[in-house]
Structure formats: C-alpha cells, structure tokens
Design an enzyme around this catalytic site. Structure first.
Site, PDB file in Angstrom:
ATOM      1  N   HIS A  49       0.854  -1.190   0.000  1.00 47.60           N
ATOM      2  CA  HIS A  49       0.000   0.000   0.000  1.00 47.60           C
ATOM      3  C   HIS A  49       0.892   1.244   0.000  1.00 47.60           C
ATOM      4  CE1 HIS A  49       0.479  -0.716   4.477  1.00 47.60           C
ATOM      5  NE2 HIS A  49       0.867   0.530   4.366  1.00 47.60           N
TER       6      HIS A  49
HETATM    7  P1  TYD Z   1      -1.924  -3.924   7.843  1.00 44.00           P
HETATM    8  O1  TYD Z   1      -1.857  -2.456   7.593  1.00 44.00           O
HETATM    9  O2  TYD Z   1      -2.651  -4.776   6.844  1.00 44.00           O
HETATM   10  O3  TYD Z   1      -0.453  -4.495   8.027  1.00 44.00           O
HETATM   11  P2  TYD Z   1       0.734  -4.621   6.945  1.00 44.00           P
HETATM   12  O4  TYD Z   1       0.632  -3.457   6.004  1.00 44.00           O
HETATM   13  O5  TYD Z   1       1.974  -4.581   7.781  1.00 44.00           O
HETATM   14  O6  TYD Z   1       0.589  -5.937   6.256  1.00 44.00           O
HETATM   15  O7  TYD Z   1      -2.552  -4.112   9.282  1.00 44.00           O
HETATM   16  C1  TYD Z   1      -2.926  -5.390   9.791  1.00 44.00           C
HETATM   17  C2  TYD Z   1      -4.103  -5.212  10.736  1.00 44.00           C
HETATM   18  O8  TYD Z   1      -3.756  -4.380  11.846  1.00 44.00           O
HETATM   19  C3  TYD Z   1      -5.307  -4.567  10.064  1.00 44.00           C
HETATM   20  O9  TYD Z   1      -6.469  -5.222  10.526  1.00 44.00           O
HETATM   21  C4  TYD Z   1      -5.294  -3.138  10.575  1.00 44.00           C
HETATM   22  C5  TYD Z   1      -4.642  -3.276  11.932  1.00 44.00           C
HETATM   23  N1  TYD Z   1      -3.897  -2.085  12.328  1.00 44.00           N
HETATM   24  C6  TYD Z   1      -4.343  -1.314  13.392  1.00 44.00           C
HETATM   25  O10 TYD Z   1      -5.401  -1.576  13.992  1.00 44.00           O
HETATM   26  N2  TYD Z   1      -3.615  -0.218  13.768  1.00 44.00           N
HETATM   27  C7  TYD Z   1      -2.456   0.114  13.146  1.00 44.00           C
HETATM   28  O11 TYD Z   1      -1.807   1.110  13.528  1.00 44.00           O
HETATM   29  C8  TYD Z   1      -1.999  -0.696  12.042  1.00 44.00           C
HETATM   30  C9  TYD Z   1      -0.732  -0.362  11.309  1.00 44.00           C
HETATM   31  C10 TYD Z   1      -2.750  -1.791  11.676  1.00 44.00           C
END
Ligand code: TYD
Length: 132
Positions: A49
């Site tokens: 992303h």
């Molecule tokens: P995600 O952004 O998909 O992680 P990555 O980009 O590292 O693969 O986040 C995974 C999960 O965690 C998603 O359900 C959103 C949650 N999340 C939060 O609740 N707070 C946060 O600050 C972050 C970064 C993620």
C-alpha cells in the site's frame, strides 16, 4: 525517491546499548503512533500500500527484512538489519516488505494516528494519484 536512512546515535558501554528518539533535528516528525510486527513468515509480503499523508520511520529491532519502495517512477530495495538505523518513508510511496528472518521484529514510528482512509491499497490507483 522520498526516503532516507536515519543513523541514530547509540549510547553504549559494556552494559549494553541504547538509542533514544525524540522529536528534534535528528527525528523528522512528532510520533503519534508506534506499532510493531514480528512472527512473520519468511516469504510473507506485507504492506502493499501507499499512504496519502502518513510519514513513517521503520526500525528493524532484531533480525532482518527487505523493504521494496516504489514512487511510481523508481524502485529501491532497502535491507534493514540493525536497530541503529531508521528507514524514513514519506507519503506517496508504494511499499512492500518481505524476506523476514525468523527472529525479525520491526518497529514503526508513525506521524499520524491509524486512519484506514489514508491508505491506497490499489497499485493503479496509486499511480493515478501521483500523476494527478
Ligand atoms: P496492515 O496495515 O494490513 O499491516 P501490513 O501493512 O503490515 O501488512 O494491518 C494489519 C491489521 O492491523 C489490520 O487489521 C489493521 C490493523 N492495524 C491497526 O489496527 N492499527 C495500526 O496502527 C496498524 C498499522 C494496523
């Protein structure tokens, strides 16, 4: 490419090492959120992303992993394997991270609270947004 590597000052002696991060000339923004990632499968690809506004400093606290950065024109791969360096990524950078060592622990320091509306999850939409 809007990223840079911050080289943190390390306080250390025979008792061990310490890095302190404060909003000052050495750290680029006021930290509003911290999150960390561990127990990640070696070949998992996280991220995928871009952010419209968010800036982040990413620190590999233990082990190693690779960040693949893409500003829509150029790509760069940054290998992180030391808690003394921070990968500073500004907004509008597509990022993927992978190649996690078994012991990898990544800490992310963020300039904003969690906001799903700040994410761009579609690569074509990302390209359109930077070419506007
Ligand atoms: P995600 O952004 O998909 O992680 P990555 O980009 O590292 O693969 O986040 C995974 C999960 O965690 C998603 O359900 C959103 C949650 N999340 C939060 O609740 N707070 C946060 O600050 C972050 C970064 C993620």
């Amino acid at each position: 490419m809007k990223y840079s590597i911050l080289n943190f000052s390390v306080h250390g002696d025979h008792n061990g090492k310490l890095v302190a991060l404060e909003k000052n000339e050495d750290f680029p923004f006021e930290i509003k959120r911290v999150y960390y990632i561990w127990d990640t499968a070696h070949d998992a690809v996280r991220g995928k992303h871009a952010h419209k506004h968010l800036e982040q400093v990413i620190v590999c606290m233990r082990g190693s992993c690779d960040f693949i950065l893409d500003d829509g024109h150029d790509k760069a791969t940054v290998h992180l394997d030391s808690p003394t360096y921070g990968l500073y990524i500004k907004n509008n950078i597509w990022r993927e991270f992978t190649n996690f060592s078994d012991d990898c622990v990544v800490m992310v320091l963020a300039s904003e609270h969690y906001n799903p509306a700040d994410y761009i999850h579609d690569y074509d939409e990302f390209l359109k947004s930077i070419n506007k």
